[in-house]
Design a protein around this motif. Structure first.
Motif, PDB file in Angstrom:
ATOM      1  N   LEU A 176       0.810  -1.217   0.000  1.00 25.06           N
ATOM      2  CA  LEU A 176       0.000   0.000   0.000  1.00 25.06           C
ATOM      3  C   LEU A 176       0.843   1.268   0.000  1.00 25.06           C
ATOM      4  O   LEU A 176       0.310   2.364  -0.138  1.00 25.06           O
ATOM      5  N   ASN A 177       2.165   1.128   0.175  1.00 27.63           N
ATOM      6  CA  ASN A 177       3.032   2.305   0.271  1.00 27.63           C
ATOM      7  C   ASN A 177       2.940   3.169  -0.976  1.00 27.63           C
ATOM      8  O   ASN A 177       2.708   2.676  -2.080  1.00 27.63           O
ATOM      9  N   ARG A 294      -2.320   2.007  -3.758  1.00 32.90           N
ATOM     10  CA  ARG A 294      -1.157   2.813  -3.387  1.00 32.90           C
ATOM     11  C   ARG A 294      -1.608   4.140  -2.794  1.00 32.90           C
ATOM     12  O   ARG A 294      -2.415   4.859  -3.373  1.00 32.90           O
ATOM     13  N   HIS A 295      -1.060   4.461  -1.622  1.00 34.06           N
ATOM     14  CA  HIS A 295      -1.489   5.648  -0.891  1.00 34.06           C
ATOM     15  C   HIS A 295      -1.226   6.942  -1.658  1.00 34.06           C
ATOM     16  O   HIS A 295      -2.019   7.885  -1.595  1.00 34.06           O
ATOM     17  N   ASP A 296      -0.106   7.018  -2.379  1.00 33.38           N
ATOM     18  CA  ASP A 296       0.217   8.271  -3.072  1.00 33.38           C
ATOM     19  C   ASP A 296      -0.773   8.562  -4.196  1.00 33.38           C
ATOM     20  O   ASP A 296      -1.221   9.698  -4.368  1.00 33.38           O
ATOM     21  N   ALA A 299      -4.200   9.478  -2.664  1.00 27.32           N
ATOM     22  CA  ALA A 299      -4.172  10.845  -2.125  1.00 27.32           C
ATOM     23  C   ALA A 299      -4.258  11.873  -3.251  1.00 27.32           C
ATOM     24  O   ALA A 299      -4.888  12.931  -3.104  1.00 27.32           O
TER      25      ALA A 299
END
Length: 340
Positions: A176-177, A294-296, A299
């Motif tokens: 998930l990074n 993926r968090h980025d 976001a």
């Protein structure tokens, strides 16, 4: 030509809110499409592209005719939508032939979204049958757009990724990074929606360039110029994610807009067009966000959504100020009725 023939309404049920809303939105969108596609047909020279445009126009006329019949039978007010007053068929060419295929794909995606959500929500057999026809006919049209684009060497394919050697399961939360530590490559669904939104923003930017050239009102012109910058920014954001992983992206198509400054469409139609399509952009970004691991990337979508929402609100305010925003069916205001 295959035309819509809704089955009977044996229970004599009135239209529920979902049926009213979807029929109303379909009518508004297709009266707009009749104007835009009719204008494009005045200038298209390529005979294969002409046939696809004619098919699109036939479908929009069929859909609006069926809805008009349903509303008339129900004693439901037929929306004004868009008429001959909103298009000048004698205006000079504003787009190249190639652009017309991009445009049909762009608005066709919006239609597919509208109709596919409608089908499971429709209760009356005649209305469900109508939206089933809308969906299947639009799918056929999109297939034609892709086939003609491919035959002419104009279809830009989404990037290829290697086949996995075997099935696998996520073993670490680092999957998930997106900001820190090991960041994995984009997975297929993330790439799919990035590509889709790149395509949408590329076409939207070209339309906004055209609309900014021909708009009569200064406020409308400024709105389209702002939208052009917004589409360019979002395109660049999504392209950066793809290019970081050496993945191909759909090209900008600004050069498919001519230098004409003579308006083929009313400011009312052009403003509604962008309002309608940016409403679909909210759904498109929301769908993409729901499939981001993926968090980025998640976001980034979450940050772009408010920009689209603010742009939508400002466009709606311009339409309201000029008395151009037709009101959709709505629930009864019980509080107001209580004080009559």
């Amino acid at each position: 030509m295959n035309t819509t023939k809704p089955v009977d309404n044996p229970m004599n049920e009135t239209l529920n809110a979902a049926e009213q809303g979807k029929l109303w939105a379909t009518y508004m969108g297709n009266t707009m499409s009749i104007c835009t596609v009719s204008y494009m047909l005045q200038h298209v020279q390529d005979q294969e592209i002409r046939r696809v445009l004619e098919h699109a126009l036939d479908l929009s006329r069929e859909f609006t005719r069926t809805i008009r019949d349903i509303f008339t039978k129900e004693h439901f007010p037929v929306p004004k939508g868009f008429t001959d007053e909103d298009v000048n068929l004698g205006a000079p060419r504003l787009f190249t032939d190639e652009f017309y295929l991009h445009y049909l794909k762009y608005v066709g995606k919006a239609g597919l979204s509208l109709y596919s959500i409608a089908v499971p929500l429709m209760v009356r057999p005649d209305i469900r049958g109508f939206f089933t026809r809308c969906l299947t006919a639009t799918i056929q049209l999109m297939n034609e757009v892709n086939e003609v684009s491919m035959a002419k060497g104009m279809l830009v394919k989404p990037p290829f990724t290697p086949y996995p050697a075997n099935i696998d399961f996520v073993k670490k939360q680092s999957y998930l990074n997106g900001f820190f530590g090991h960041v994995r490559p984009l997975q297929a669904m993330e790439i799919t929606h990035l590509y889709d939104n790149l395509e949408n923003n590329a076409t939207s930017k070209a339309i906004l360039i055209a609309f900014s050239q021909v708009a009569k009102m200064a406020k409308a012109k400024d709105y389209f110029l702002r939208g052009r910058e917004l589409a360019a920014k979002h395109y660049d954001v999504f392209r950066a994610f793809m290019e970081k992983e050496n993945l191909s992206t759909p090209p900008i198509i600004d050069t498919m807009v001519t230098t004409s400054s003579f308006p083929p469409f009313s400011d009312k139609l052009m403003l509604f067009h962008k309002l309608d399509m940016y409403t679909m952009r909210v759904r498109s970004y929301g769908n993409a966000l729901s499939l981001c691991a993926r968090h980025d990337l998640a976001a980034k979508y979450a940050g772009l959504l408010p920009e689209v929402a603010n742009y939508l609100e400002d466009g709606a305010n311009i339409l309201i100020d000029h008395g151009w925003l037709e009101q959709a069916p709505q629930a009864a205001d019980r509080d107001a009725l209580a004080h009559v």
